[in-house]
Write a protein that holds these residues in place. Structure first.
Motif, PDB file in Angstrom:
ATOM      1  N   ARG A  87       1.645   0.515   0.099  1.00  0.00           N
ATOM      2  CA  ARG A  87       1.794   1.999   0.877  1.00  0.00           C
ATOM      3  C   ARG A  87       2.937   2.006   1.743  1.00  0.00           C
ATOM      4  O   ARG A  87       3.731   2.946   1.923  1.00  0.00           O
ATOM      5  CB  ARG A  87       0.327   2.108   1.859  1.00  0.00           C
ATOM      6  N   HIS A 110       0.607   9.151   0.141  1.00  0.00           N
ATOM      7  CA  HIS A 110       0.062   7.880   0.634  1.00  0.00           C
ATOM      8  C   HIS A 110       0.371   7.669   2.330  1.00  0.00           C
ATOM      9  O   HIS A 110       0.020   6.836   2.763  1.00  0.00           O
ATOM     10  CB  HIS A 110       1.150   6.738   0.093  1.00  0.00           C
ATOM     11  N   ARG A 117      -7.165   8.538  -2.922  1.00  0.00           N
ATOM     12  CA  ARG A 117      -6.287   9.411  -2.394  1.00  0.00           C
ATOM     13  C   ARG A 117      -7.096  10.724  -1.649  1.00  0.00           C
ATOM     14  O   ARG A 117      -7.007  10.926  -0.493  1.00  0.00           O
ATOM     15  CB  ARG A 117      -5.192   9.927  -3.119  1.00  0.00           C
ATOM     16  N   ASP A 135      -0.950  -1.310   8.175  1.00  0.00           N
ATOM     17  CA  ASP A 135      -0.765  -0.169   7.547  1.00  0.00           C
ATOM     18  C   ASP A 135      -0.438   1.086   8.307  1.00  0.00           C
ATOM     19  O   ASP A 135       0.514   1.863   8.378  1.00  0.00           O
ATOM     20  CB  ASP A 135      -1.441   0.184   6.209  1.00  0.00           C
TER      21      ASP A 135
END
Lengths: 837, 56, 318
Positions: free
Chosen positions: A32, A100, A276, A350
């Motif tokens: 990601r 993403h 997603r 992330d």
């Protein structure tokens, strides 16, 4: 562990051994983050031009203009009209969610666009029209649109409104570009925020709206009381400001809900990947929660922050990013990762990495002079990490560490970190800082927290609990993010091209490059008979230049609340909610002004050279020197070399030169207390550069340090001139330590180069820590470490004069790189690339 | 005359059926993204490159 | 107080003893090590360095030289060719008056060695006190051979220690034993250069045998003075396993502990200094040794339980 993971680990190890940090990071970071990192459209301009494919965003300009037209004859006061224009933009602009991504929010309409606010300055609109590369297709059609927009705003832009406010003589001098940097206005500059009000999890926009409603109702009742009173005008003004604040907050909630709606619809109808879909629903939930309500978790906290920045940057052109992300988001990290364990550390990385990426991609169309001075980045976004809390206890937390790990994974050039070092910082945090430096990030730079807290209290009288909360307002200057402490708009314009001070001593204030009288009319330099007279002339020029800049900025500041109000910034500031005054109103602000002093050290080296060669050794007269400078040293090369080589330079632990530095600073400090900002506070100076040394090289003429017109100026701050520090890094620190970093100025930028071999292994960490402790003991407020890499060494091969101080080391032996034979130099470069040099 | 409300990319606002969002997928050299722009339901769609009649 | 020639006061030395140090290089040495990295410290006399890179051939030096020891500009030889090295100075005629150094506008002519008194030297060294305090560092006296200027060195050490500085003495050990004992008694750590066990080989490569050196080393260890052995590993001289096996055995056999061994890889970064002096260098075309190659030699010492480093960093921890 799977074979793939093992392979990756091995590859990463190999790449890191070879110092190929970018490629190692690429392999190390999650899929990601890798996608998002590569998704960034680089918005920094090189040579003043945006990168191919980056386009000016016409949509905002059109929306803003269409609403302005509609409201032109509306009886609403300007602040409400302006708030409505912003709301119209936010309600109607295109918004997007990147694949993403988990965080959203951008000032432009699409990822490759640069937001353009046409109401700021007509000259900016001309630049958009004339930009050779950034007009979107179809170019002719769009140019017509840009022209129409430009025509509407001609005479109406903020800058147009401000111009009459300035003293024409001062303005001419500033616009000449000789002594200053840009133009003063409150919708372009660096704005700190009242983070203690908006980012401590106590309230969201809806809570503020509710409070505003209450205050509006109460005041409305007051206004309608039978006795008409003379405060009515003030009260109406408050109501107007509160109304405007409400409009912006509602628009902020509105646009977040638009993102939520987009996320829900795409999750339900357009996205096929179930994972997603879940992420999109999470985004929807997040944007429905913030900014209306305070955040409950790390994703919401980051999203809240991004919305605040996005809204702020829709309202004004912000050239900095004051923030203390570990401090304000740390509690959420702690809860999510350590307590509730709803996020793994990797998942948190992330989010953190993406948070940095969202900042890295921000861009607002800025005038060319600004883009040129900021080569490759949109602004200097120095995020503040570490430091202490209001009680003085260590504020480092797990998020402090996580930010540095994330920085090494995403490797963006902006934001960078300024770390507030204090004696109780733990080793594990120092290790992270060290690792970032070793991996060639160039940041964090280190700030001496105890010194800067004392500095803030000394110069601006901030109480200690507030001073302890300080953030970098731009790249260097501390400012508390508190109710009365935060500075809403620090104008870049309070920036002085100080090399002109010494230049004007020889020209009696006449600027030979722009051909006008700018400085003070000091006596003919040739007639001065001793160093004291000479120095006094220098002081007069210093005062003259600083006064011009400060006068201009003060005038602009005083009018900012009425001409260029900031209703959104006010809406998230406690003192504005309470008082109904605009954030730029100086009466409730304590004041945190400073003058950025570009090209400062040239003065020191020049004064030292004059003292030695003219007055002590009597080798030359001032008349001869004046003539040589007038002729740009042409025909005086031998003399010029004397002024270069036979005069002592700053940065060598030489008491005589260093005393001159201290004396100059103390004169400026004395004057700083005479100059007052609209809040009645001091105007200390802050020696540093951005890329000012390149920008001004054709504006500053010949100087007594041996410089010719066109030569590059020094690096800036209190860094010695390139190649002029001949006694090694400890001598530079020793020189810097003779300055008192609490009272001799606001802050002082210092760059140092370290070689990778010094920093390798545990030995390297111990060495660096001992060096940092020494730096701290010497009471120096700042240090930025740059690694000597193969690029530096290749540059040194081309221009050895500038790199005389670069020392390379091999076990037990150190040598000046420029002295080594070419063949061996190439060898060393090879070794440096391989991490062996 | 085609109108935005006839397009499959048009998503009407529940609270006000005269308005809605035009939602599309975009892709540039660096990234793919979903994006939305508010439009009036009866906005003329004849000149629009993205118009896709809704299949009912 | 008499001044002694100092070639360099090197701040921020991180390989000359523990922590950050300032290394004072004294001019003059009785050894003639063929690989010497500091050739400007060999002669005890002041010398002139000519830096070709900076020279613009303006002829100012030629004008002022009282001994006509400098070649004029545009001379047909364009520099005296000696052993393939270009030199502007006729060294045999030069009397080290330094007029040329004064005259050069480009700083292309530089004096090797400045006369300094102990007090002047100490004042310079004390400037970096903060760095010493934060790293366990201090003063290192080196050269050349510091024991050659024994009065200066002794006084400097005594005054430094009196002022609270940690002192390292970097020596080849080639020194009269009484003098050696007096000098080393004043050192916190002795950095002892050790090249070869075999005296004949030692003579071949350094100009002197090593009996005196070994005797001094044995005394040091016996007296429990902290000693760091510094071994320059030089190609064709001592870069074989046998050499180090023997040396390791020897060090272990001494009647006392060796605190550590530092292996220093040969490098040719000093090539330019020979050119500046107008000297040829046996090792000009020899490649630097990659520090990694010394790991195999380090093993010999480590196998005997001696703490061994490559490079001698002042920040190593056992």
């Amino acid at each position: 562990m799977s074979t793939t993971a093992e392979t990756i680990d091995r590859d990463v190890e190999e790449l890191e051994k070879n110092q190929e940090w970018w490629w190692a990071a690429e392999k190390k970071r999650s899929k990601r983050l890798d996608y998002l990192r590569k998704a960034i459209w680089k918005k920094g301009a090189i040579g003043g031009l945006y990168a191919p494919g980056v386009k000016a965003d016409l949509e905002r300009a059109q929306l803003h203009t269409e609403k302005a037209r509609e409201l032109e004859f509306s009886p609403d006061p300007f602040v409400i009209k302006f708030a409505k224009m912003l709301a119209h933009v936010l309600d109607n602009k295109t918004v997007f969610i990147t694949d993403h991504a988990q965080l959203v929010g951008y000032t432009g309409s699409l990822p490759h666009t640069v937001a353009w606010d046409p109401s700021c300055a007509s000259l900016l609109n001309h630049e958009v029209y004339n930009d050779p590369t950034a007009i979107p297709d179809p170019v002719e059609e769009n140019q017509a649109i840009i022209e129409e927009i430009g025509t509407y705003w001609a005479g109406k832009s903020d800058l147009d409104k401000m111009m009459p406010v300035f003293d024409p003589e001062d303005l001419a001098k500033m616009l000449s570009g000789s002594i200053g940097w840009g133009v003063p206005m409150s919708r372009g500059g660096y704005s700190n925020k009242d983070y203690e009000y908006i980012m401590t999890g106590k309230r969201g926009f809806q809570d503020i709206i509710d409070e505003l409603d209450k205050k509006i109702d109460e005041l409305d009742e007051e206004i309608h009381k039978p006795v008409a009173n003379k405060e009515i005008a003030e009260m109406v003004d408050k109501l107007n400001h509160w109304e405007a604040m409400k409009i912006t907050l509602e628009a902020g909630i509105g646009i977040a809900r638009r993102y939520a709606r987009l996320a829900r619809i795409t999750a339900g109808e357009l996205e096929t990947d179930p994972l997603r879909q879940q992420e999109l629903l999470k985004i929807a939930e997040t944007c429905e929660r913030v900014p209306a309500h305070p955040p409950r978790n790390l994703q919401e906290s980051f999203q809240f922050d991004i919305f605040i920045q996005m809204l702020s940057r829709t309202e004004a052109i912000e050239g900095a990013w004051p923030a203390r992300p570990d401090y304000y988001h740390g509690a959420y990290y702690e809860r999510d990762v350590n307590i509730d364990k709803t996020l793994t550390p990797e998942e948190a990385l992330d989010l953190i990495g993406e948070f940095m990426i969202r900042a890295a991609e921000v861009c607002q169309f800025k005038p060319k002079w600004s883009r040129e001075g900021l080569q490759g980045i949109d602004g200097t976004w120095v995020w503040t990490l570490g430091g202490v809390d209001a009680n003085g206890d260590d504020a480092c937390n797990d998020l402090t560490i996580a930010f540095m790990k994330a920085a090494r994974l995403v490797r963006v050039a902006n934001p960078t970190f300024g770390f507030r070092w204090h004696p109780a910082v733990k080793d594990e945090v120092m290790r992270e800082i060290f690792e970032c430096l070793k991996q060639g990030l160039g940041y964090p730079n280190l700030r001496h927290d105890p010194i800067l807290i004392a500095n803030s209290m000394h110069w601006h009288g901030h109480p200690i609990e507030e001073a302890r909360l300080w953030v970098h307002q731009a790249c260097m200057s501390p400012c508390p993010p508190t109710k009365h402490g935060f500075q809403p708009m620090r104008m870049a314009n309070a920036t002085a091209n100080c090399a002109k001070i010494i230049e004007y001593v020889f020209t009696s204030g006449y600027d030979p490059i722009v051909n006008m009288q700018v400085g003070a009319e000091t006596p003919d330099a040739a007639e001065l008979t001793d160093f004291e007279q000479f120095f006094n002339a220098w002081v007069e020029q210093m005062k003259a230049i600083f006064s011009i800049l400060v006068r201009a900025v003060n005038r602009a500041r005083l009018l900012a609340p009425s001409l260029t109000p900031r209703p959104f910034l006010s809406a998230i500031s406690e003192r504005c909610i309470e008082s109904g005054l605009d954030a730029c109103d100086s009466t409730l602000e304590r004041g945190n002004a400073w003058i950025t002093a570009f090209t400062w050290v040239e003065n020191i080296d020049s004064l030292a050279a004059v003292k030695k060669l003219v007055f002590d050794e009597k080798k030359y007269t001032l008349g001869e020197l004046k003539e040589a400078l007038e002729k740009n040293w042409e025909g005086f090369e031998q003399m010029r070399l004397d002024f270069v080589r036979k005069a002592p330079k700053w940065g060598n632990d030489d008491d005589e030169v260093d005393a001159i530095m201290v004396r100059c600073l103390r004169e400026a400090a004395r004057f700083s207390k005479e100059l007052k900002c609209p809040s009645g506070n001091n105007w200390p100076i802050l020696p540093e550069n951005v890329s000012g040394n390149i920008h001004y090289s054709n504006i500053v003429g010949a100087l007594p340090n041996g410089r010719r017109l066109g030569d590059a100026l020094y690096d800036g701050g209190i860094s010695p001139g390139p190649g002029l520090d001949k006694n090694g890094p400890t001598a530079v620190l020793k020189s810097c330590s003779k300055i008192n970093h609490i009272s001799d100025g606001r802050a002082f930028l210092l760059n140092q180069r370290l070689s990778p071999s010094q920093l390798s292994g545990e030995n390297g960490f111990r060495l660096w820590k001992a060096y940092v402790r020494s730096w701290a003991d010497l009471g120096i407020d700042h240090i930025q470490f740059n690694m000597v890499d193969d690029k530096t060494l290749r540059a040194a091969q081309k221009e050895p004069e500038k790199y005389q101080e670069v020392i390379v080391r091999v076990a037990g032996y150190s040598a000046h790189f420029v002295d080594i034979s070419r063949k061996t130099q190439d060898n060393i470069i090879q070794r440096t690339i391989q991490g062996l040099g | 005359m085609a109108q935005c409300k006839d397009c499959e990319r048009f998503y009407v606002l529940e609270e006000d059926d005269s308005r809605g969002d035009c939602i599309q997928k975009g892709k540039d050299e660096r990234q793919a993204y979903f994006y939305t722009k508010p439009v009036r339901a009866e906005h003329e769609a004849d000149g629009c490159d993205s118009f896709h009649p809704r299949k009912n | 107080m008499k001044a002694t020639l100092i070639t360099n006061i090197q701040k921020f030395s991180v390989n000359d003893g523990p922590g950050f140090r300032t290394t004072v290089f004294l001019k003059g040495c009785l050894l003639r090590c063929r690989w010497c990295h500091n050739p400007e410290t060999i002669s005890s006399r002041q010398e002139v360095l000519w830096k070709q890179r900076l020279c613009v051939e303006c002829g100012a030096c030629y004008e002022v030289c009282p001994e006509q020891a400098i070649l004029p500009v545009n001379s047909s030889e364009n520099g005296v060719q000696k052993h393939g090295i270009k030199d502007r100075i006729d060294r045999s005629a030069c009397n080290s008056c330094l007029e040329c150094v004064e005259s050069c506008p480009q700083n292309a002519l530089v004096a090797a060695g400045q006369p300094m008194t102990v007090d002047q030297t100490l004042e310079e060294v004390e400037k970096d006190k903060t760095f010493y305090e934060n790293s366990g560092g201090g003063l290192t006296i080196s050269g050349g051979e510091p024991t050659l200027h024994h009065r200066f060195t002794l006084e400097l050490m005594e005054k430094a220690r009196y002022n609270g500085l940690h002192v390292c003495l970097d020596t080849s050990g080639y020194c009269d034993s009484d003098r050696f004992r007096r000098l080393t008694a004043g050192a916190d750590i002795v950095l002892f250069d050790f090249k070869l066990m075999n005296s004949g080989e030692h003579q071949r490569f350094t100009g002197v045998g090593n009996e005196e050196i070994l005797a001094n080393l044995e005394w040091l260890v016996y007296s429990n003075i902290e000693t760091w052995i510094r071994i320059p590993v030089v190609p064709g001289v001592n870069d074989s396993g046998d050499v180090h096996a023997t040396m390791a055995d020897y060090l272990i056999s001494l009647s006392g502990d060796i605190d550590r061994v530092d292996l220093l890889p040969f490098h040719n970064w000093c090539e330019n200094k020979y050119e500046w002096l107008g000297l040829s260098w046996d090792f000009a075309d020899v490649n630097s040794i990659d520090p990694v190659e010394l790991e195999q030699f380090a093993e010999y010492y480590r196998a005997k339980g001696i703490f061994t480093t490559i490079g001698g960093s002042g920040f190593e921890v056992n």
